[in-house]
Design a protein around this motif. Structure first.
Motif, short mmCIF file in Angstrom:
data_model
loop_
_atom_site.label_atom_id
_atom_site.label_comp_id
_atom_site.label_asym_id
_atom_site.label_seq_id
_atom_site.Cartn_x
_atom_site.Cartn_y
_atom_site.Cartn_z
N GLN A 140 -37.79 0.40 -22.83
CA GLN A 140 -38.43 0.77 -24.09
C GLN A 140 -39.21 2.08 -24.00
OE1 GLN A 140 -40.60 -2.52 -25.99
NE2 GLN A 140 -39.73 -3.90 -24.46
N PHE A 141 -39.22 2.72 -22.82
CA PHE A 141 -40.10 3.87 -22.61
C PHE A 141 -39.35 5.02 -21.94
CE2 PHE A 141 -42.52 -0.07 -22.26
CZ PHE A 141 -43.58 0.15 -23.12
N GLY A 142 -40.03 6.16 -21.86
CA GLY A 142 -39.59 7.20 -20.95
C GLY A 142 -39.91 6.76 -19.54
N VAL A 143 -38.97 6.91 -18.62
CA VAL A 143 -39.11 6.36 -17.26
C VAL A 143 -39.04 7.49 -16.24
CG1 VAL A 143 -38.08 4.82 -15.54
CG2 VAL A 143 -38.17 4.13 -17.94
N ALA A 144 -39.92 7.42 -15.22
CA ALA A 144 -39.96 8.43 -14.17
C ALA A 144 -39.35 7.89 -12.88
CB ALA A 144 -41.40 8.88 -13.93
N VAL A 152 -42.32 13.66 -8.75
CA VAL A 152 -41.39 13.35 -9.84
C VAL A 152 -40.10 14.11 -9.62
CG1 VAL A 152 -41.06 13.35 -12.34
CG2 VAL A 152 -43.36 13.07 -11.39
N VAL A 153 -38.99 13.39 -9.55
CA VAL A 153 -37.69 14.03 -9.35
C VAL A 153 -36.76 13.83 -10.54
CG1 VAL A 153 -37.80 13.91 -6.84
CG2 VAL A 153 -36.79 12.00 -8.12
N GLY A 154 -37.12 12.93 -11.44
CA GLY A 154 -36.26 12.71 -12.60
C GLY A 154 -36.96 11.92 -13.68
N LEU A 155 -36.57 12.19 -14.92
CA LEU A 155 -37.11 11.48 -16.08
C LEU A 155 -35.96 11.13 -17.01
CD1 LEU A 155 -40.12 13.84 -16.90
CD2 LEU A 155 -40.30 11.54 -15.95
N GLU A 156 -36.11 10.00 -17.69
CA GLU A 156 -35.08 9.58 -18.63
C GLU A 156 -35.74 8.83 -19.78
OE1 GLU A 156 -30.63 7.49 -18.52
OE2 GLU A 156 -31.99 7.32 -16.80
N GLU A 157 -35.30 9.12 -21.00
CA GLU A 157 -35.88 8.51 -22.18
C GLU A 157 -35.13 7.22 -22.54
OE1 GLU A 157 -38.59 7.97 -25.14
OE2 GLU A 157 -38.60 9.58 -23.64
N LYS A 158 -35.86 6.09 -22.54
CA LYS A 158 -35.32 4.78 -22.91
C LYS A 158 -33.96 4.51 -22.26
CE LYS A 158 -37.79 4.41 -27.31
NZ LYS A 158 -38.66 5.57 -27.14
N PRO A 159 -33.91 4.49 -20.94
CA PRO A 159 -32.62 4.30 -20.24
C PRO A 159 -32.12 2.86 -20.34
CG PRO A 159 -34.42 4.31 -18.67
CD PRO A 159 -35.03 4.65 -20.00
N THR A 160 -30.83 2.70 -20.37
CA THR A 160 -30.26 1.34 -20.36
C THR A 160 -30.30 0.74 -18.96
OG1 THR A 160 -28.06 2.32 -20.08
CG2 THR A 160 -28.75 1.80 -22.32
N ALA A 161 -30.28 1.60 -17.94
CA ALA A 161 -30.37 1.14 -16.54
C ALA A 161 -31.50 1.92 -15.85
CB ALA A 161 -29.05 1.34 -15.82
N GLU A 194 -36.78 15.88 -27.02
CA GLU A 194 -37.48 14.92 -26.17
C GLU A 194 -38.39 15.65 -25.17
OE1 GLU A 194 -37.14 11.89 -26.93
OE2 GLU A 194 -35.13 11.58 -27.76
N ILE A 195 -39.62 15.20 -25.05
CA ILE A 195 -40.53 15.80 -24.07
C ILE A 195 -40.08 15.47 -22.65
CG2 ILE A 195 -42.21 13.91 -23.85
CD1 ILE A 195 -42.96 17.70 -24.22
N THR A 196 -39.41 14.33 -22.48
CA THR A 196 -38.88 13.99 -21.15
C THR A 196 -37.82 15.03 -20.72
OG1 THR A 196 -37.42 12.43 -22.28
CG2 THR A 196 -39.34 11.52 -21.17
N ASP A 197 -37.01 15.50 -21.68
CA ASP A 197 -36.01 16.53 -21.35
C ASP A 197 -36.70 17.84 -20.98
OD1 ASP A 197 -34.01 14.72 -21.88
OD2 ASP A 197 -33.58 15.48 -23.89
N ALA A 198 -37.80 18.15 -21.68
CA ALA A 198 -38.52 19.39 -21.36
C ALA A 198 -39.13 19.33 -19.96
CB ALA A 198 -39.61 19.62 -22.41
N ILE A 199 -39.69 18.18 -19.60
CA ILE A 199 -40.27 18.05 -18.25
C ILE A 199 -39.16 18.08 -17.21
CG2 ILE A 199 -41.68 16.58 -16.76
CD1 ILE A 199 -42.97 15.44 -19.33
N GLN A 200 -38.02 17.45 -17.52
CA GLN A 200 -36.88 17.50 -16.60
C GLN A 200 -36.41 18.95 -16.41
OE1 GLN A 200 -35.42 14.70 -14.93
NE2 GLN A 200 -34.59 16.44 -13.77
#
Length: 355
Positions: A140-144, A152-161, A194-200
C-alpha cells in the motif's frame, strides 16, 4: 530551509466526510491533523512554508491563514489536480528556489516531531533523506530497498511484490538536486509524477540518498480506522482540565478535558476524552478515546472511541462506538415500528422464535 506541505488530496478513503471537508482538516483530539504537521515544522526552526492546495483551498486557507498562529509565513500554491507528489515539487519551483526543503504530507501524523531528521540532514548534506517505518502490508506504500550498510539502493511505489517491509513515511528532505530529477520524470502508470521515481533518479545518477527508520509512531490518517487510532494516541497524553460547567450529578473519571463554555449535566465521562467549547453533554455516557468538538450536543446517548465534528447532535441513541461523525450531523432514534412474523410452515414443523 523551507517547507513544502501537501494539502491538495481529495481524501477518497474518508468519504463521505471529505465530500464536504478537506481531509487535512479532519480533527484528532479536536485539532485538525494538518495543524500537528505545521507545528512540527515550526518546532524544527522552519519559517517559510509553501502549502500546496487543490479544490479545498478556500477551507484550508481560512483555517491556516497567513501562518502567524504557528509562527511561520505561509505561501499557497495551487495544484489543478492531484498529479503526484513530484508534481507538487514541480509547481513549487519558484517558491523553493535553491533552498533545501522538507516535504511533509498534510494528512500524516508523526510522534516526536522532525527536529532530529532536519538536524541530521543539515549536518550530513545528502541529496535526499527519507524516513522509513516497518509496515504489515507494504504493497500500500512506497517501499525502500536497503543494502547491507543500510543505504537506499531502490524505491518502488505500491509494488505487488515488495522487496522489503520498509515504507516511506510522508516526510522527505531534499537538496535542490531534486529539481533536476523531477524535470526528467514521465508520468507513472497511475498518471502521476511519483516522488519515489524522482528519488530513484537521484540514486541512479550517483547522488547520495540517506534514510532513517523511525522508532516512534507514524500514521497516514487516510481512513477512518487510522483517524480513530491517532485520536486515541493523542488523547493518551491529555492533561485533565475543567474550564466548562460540570454539575454535581455528573462524574468525570480519568483524563477528561471540558473546554470553556461546555456544559456537562447528569452524565458520566470516562477519559481520556475531550468535550469541546460550547458542547452540551446531558444525561449521557461518553467513553474513553472520544473527542466531542465545539457546539455539539450529546443528549440521552452513549458514545465511545469516536470523533464527533462541530455542531453534530446525538439524541436518544444507545450505543455509538468506533465512529467518525461529520459536521452538523443529526442522529436520532429510528421510529418504533410494530414487529410481526409472517410464516408459511409445512405440516409437523417446529419453529423457535425469540420474543
Amino acid at each position: 530551509m523551507k517547507a513544502l506541505v501537501l494539502a491538495g488530496g481529495s481524501g477518497t478513503r474518508l468519504r463521505p466526510i471529505t465530500h464536504t471537508s478537506a481531509k487535512q482538516l479532519v480533527p484528532v483530539a479536536n485539532k485538525p491533523v494538518l495543524f500537528y504537521g505545521l507545528e512540527a515544522i515550526a518546532a524544527a526552526g522552519v519559517r517559510e512554508i509553501g502549502i500546496v492546495v487543490g479544490s479545498t483551498h478556500a477551507e484550508i486557507e481560512a483555517a491556516v491563514g497567513d501562518g502567524s498562529q504557528f509562527g511561520v509565513e505561509v505561501t499557497y500554491l495551487r495544484q489543478e489536480a492531484p498529479l503526484g507528489l513530484a508534481h507538487a515539487v514541480l509547481i513549487a519551483r519558484d517558491f523553493l528556489g535553491e533552498d533545501d526543503f522538507v516535504m511533509y504530507l498534510g494528512d500524516n501524523f508523526v510522534v516526536g516531531g522532525i527536529n532530529d531528521i532536519t538536524e541530521r540532514f543539515a549536518r550530513d548534506r545528502p541529496a535526499a533523506q527519507i524516513m522509513l517505518t516497518q509496515v504489515a502490508d507494504p504493497r500500500q506504500f512506497g517501499v525502500a530497498e536497503l543494502d547491507a550498510e543500510g543505504r537506499v539502493v531502490g524505491l518502488e511505489e505500491k509494488p505487488t511484490a515488495p522487496k522489503s517491509d520498509l515504507a516511506l513515511v510522508g516526510v522527505y528532505l531534499f537538496s535542490p538536486a531534486i529539481h533536476q530529477a523531477v524535470a526528467e520524470l514521465k508520468p507513472s502508470w497511475r498518471g502521476e509524477l511519483e516522488i519515489t521515481d524522482a528519488i530513484q533518479w537521484l540514486i541512479d545518477d550517483g547522488r547520495r540518498v540517506e534514510s532513517s527508520v523511525i522508532s516512534g509512531y507514524w500514521k497516514d490518517t487516510g481512513n477512518v480506522e487510522d483517524m480513530l487510532e491517532v485520536n486515541r494516541l493523542v488523547l493518551e497524553s491529555v492533561e485533565p482540565r475543567t474550564d466548562g460547567t460540570v454539575d454535581g450529578a455528573s462524574e468525570l473519571i480519568g483524563r477528561v478535558v471540558v473546554d470553556a463554555g461546555a456544559v456537562v449535566q447528569r452524565s458520566r465521562i470516562v477519559g481520556p476524552a475531550i468535550i469541546g467549547p460550547g458542547a452540551r453533554v446531558l444525561d449521557s455516557y461518553v467513553g474513553p478515546f472520544t473527542s466531542i468538538a465545539a457546539d455539539c450536543a450529546v443528549v440521552g446517548s452513549e458514545i465511545e472511541y469516536s470523533i464527533v465534528l462541530p455542531r453534530a447532535s446525538i439524541t436518544g441513541v444507545r450505543r455509538i462506538e468506533s465512529s467518525l461523525i461529520g459536521h452538523d450531523v443529526v442522529i436520532t432514534p429510528a421510529p418504533s415500528m410494530p414487529r410481526a412474523h409472517r410464516l408459511v410452515l409445512g405440516d409437523h414443523s417446529q419453529v423457535q422464535i425469540s420474543s
